[in-house]
Design a protein around this motif. Sequence first.
Motif, mmCIF file in Angstrom:
data_model
loop_
_atom_site.group_PDB
_atom_site.id
_atom_site.type_symbol
_atom_site.label_atom_id
_atom_site.label_comp_id
_atom_site.label_asym_id
_atom_site.label_seq_id
_atom_site.Cartn_x
_atom_site.Cartn_y
_atom_site.Cartn_z
ATOM 1 N N CYS A 183 37.326 3.750 8.240
ATOM 2 C CA CYS A 183 38.194 3.545 9.403
ATOM 3 C C CYS A 183 39.065 2.315 9.177
ATOM 4 O O CYS A 183 40.274 2.330 9.402
ATOM 5 C CB CYS A 183 37.309 3.373 10.643
ATOM 6 N N PHE A 212 37.176 8.776 12.250
ATOM 7 C CA PHE A 212 36.390 8.366 11.083
ATOM 8 C C PHE A 212 34.907 8.110 11.360
ATOM 9 O O PHE A 212 34.039 8.665 10.691
ATOM 10 C CB PHE A 212 37.000 7.119 10.437
ATOM 11 N N VAL A 264 39.531 -0.839 14.970
ATOM 12 C CA VAL A 264 38.238 -0.466 14.390
ATOM 13 C C VAL A 264 37.084 -0.582 15.403
ATOM 14 O O VAL A 264 36.325 0.375 15.569
ATOM 15 C CB VAL A 264 37.961 -1.248 13.085
ATOM 16 N N THR A 273 43.053 6.606 13.191
ATOM 17 C CA THR A 273 41.706 6.276 12.700
ATOM 18 C C THR A 273 40.615 6.772 13.646
ATOM 19 O O THR A 273 39.439 6.518 13.424
ATOM 20 C CB THR A 273 41.535 4.753 12.526
ATOM 21 N N ASN A 307 37.199 2.303 17.952
ATOM 22 C CA ASN A 307 36.785 3.598 17.412
ATOM 23 C C ASN A 307 35.325 3.594 16.974
ATOM 24 O O ASN A 307 34.690 4.641 16.913
ATOM 25 C CB ASN A 307 37.703 4.004 16.261
#
Lengths: 285, 296
Positions: free
Chosen positions: B217, B167, B84, B164, B87
């Motif tokens: 995400c 997102f 997470v 992911t 990203n």
Amino acid sequence: MVRREGNSSRLKRFSVLPGFAVTLGYTLAYLSLVVLIPLSAIGAKTLTLGWEAFWSAVSTPRVVASYRLSFGASLLAAGINVVFGLVLAWVLVRYRFPGKGLVDALVDLPFALPTAVAGIALATIYSANGPIGEFLQPLGIEVAYTPKGVLLALVFIGLPFVVRTVQPVLADLERDVEEAAAGLGASRWQTFRRVILPHIAPAILTGFAMAFARAVGEYGSVIFIAGNVPMVSEIAPLMIITKLEQYDYAGATAVASVMLVISFILLLIINALQGWMQRRRGAGG
Amino acid sequence: MESRTLVHPGIIADESPSTRDPTPVRWALIGIALAFFAVFLLLPLLTVFAEALRKGWGAYLAALTNPDALAAIQLTLLVAAIAVPLNLVFGVTASWAIARFDFVGKRVLITLIDLPFSVSPVISGLIYVLLFGAQGWFGPWLQEHDVRIIFAVPGIVLATIFVTFPFVARELIPLMEAQGWEEEEAAVVLGASGWQVFWHTTLPGIKWGLLYGVILCNARAMGEFGAVSVVSGHIRGLTNTMPLHVEILYNEYNYAAAFAVASLLALLAIVTLGIKELVERRVHRHSSPGSRENES
């Protein structure tokens, strides 16, 4: 003071904001490292296969049956989602009823609920002693562990797409157009078919394409309810897993590359549809 | 407005009789929508919790405190904690480049960022097997240096980062494009540095969209099944994430335990949807008060 119109030969228009080179550089580097280079592995591996090996991997009856089920069930599921998605979007935008807030919030559940959780829940509901399965069983309708189960899981997974693309367009629609149509003597159904439907058609098509694209690649929510009977209820992503488990990397890659090409074509179609939608919304107000 | 809806249930106050659907049509459509909602959305969600608690709270808690379950929860949290933030940084950086500057090839770049969404999760896992697996491009080199990526935690992390990837960026890009960059230009002209502009001008405007992107995400990172299933090798207590643990328990006919672990993931989904509602309400109150009155 700020020179907005840069030299036309430059790739970037002039701006006083800092950080263009750094942020674009990082974006391109991370994108290449995480997405582009790994994805190109499929293409590279497919090219090393040679036509014979590729064709023999994707043309076995079992793989062809899985493609047929994946694409057929996805198409049908997206079609079902158009009908019910349109009803849901219409009801959420136009009517008031108890529980509307809950319905609106839970429409996105298939996006948020992990696919494996959805998968085991659906398999339980439609199995012979599940809450819906036990009523279908005496009628001779078997859903779990048949292609019908695959269809059902794909309807679940694609449900939010049509609702969420149609809903904002429907909310933007000016009521005076409908009033004008009614004033000119159109029935409510005529108004819907001749005035409202053409306006929301691009949104419906976009939602359909997105639901279809998602359904074709879906794995987790389908695998538990499908039963995975060869030639009957095996989906294409499962064929990739099956081939990988037999260490047949080449075969898995060949099956995947066919799916990837179709996904990319779908992505291009969705992009074109979205462009069309934006232009229509921009022009029509 | 409230009293009028009490007089005419099912009718929104601002419509004129000429654009109102006939009453039977109204009730039929609402009935169809609610039935579809109940069967396809509500029932699966309720089933998860009902099945999880079928054998009582004792069995429920035992399933969650089982060492393999705890190891799966830990691994899931670890994977999300790596994927997470990476990203998130990418999403903010990409949105700054795309929404604050005009350059050639911008639309192509946005399409490429969306690419992982149109790739089957199984294929997302396969690409890492082709790169790092025993027969993969880097396989021999990795074996020589005794580095394990496939059937180990790094593979799970990589596959999760891939699925992911879009997102945060896809939430932020349209939001920042809609906001325009006049305020930021003014801040720069007044002498603010790049970081100051971002923290004090950009971030306050995008924080709710950013939160929503991160939440989505995170939900996907913790719930991903297909991609992770390909690269994990399903080693209990070592390379099992929560969704994979659910699968193993379910295939062993240990339904109550499978649904107990699944119920945690379902709770995560409910929290995600709750935060989404909150964010949407905030964003609408700030951007266009009253413009979506018809809808709520």
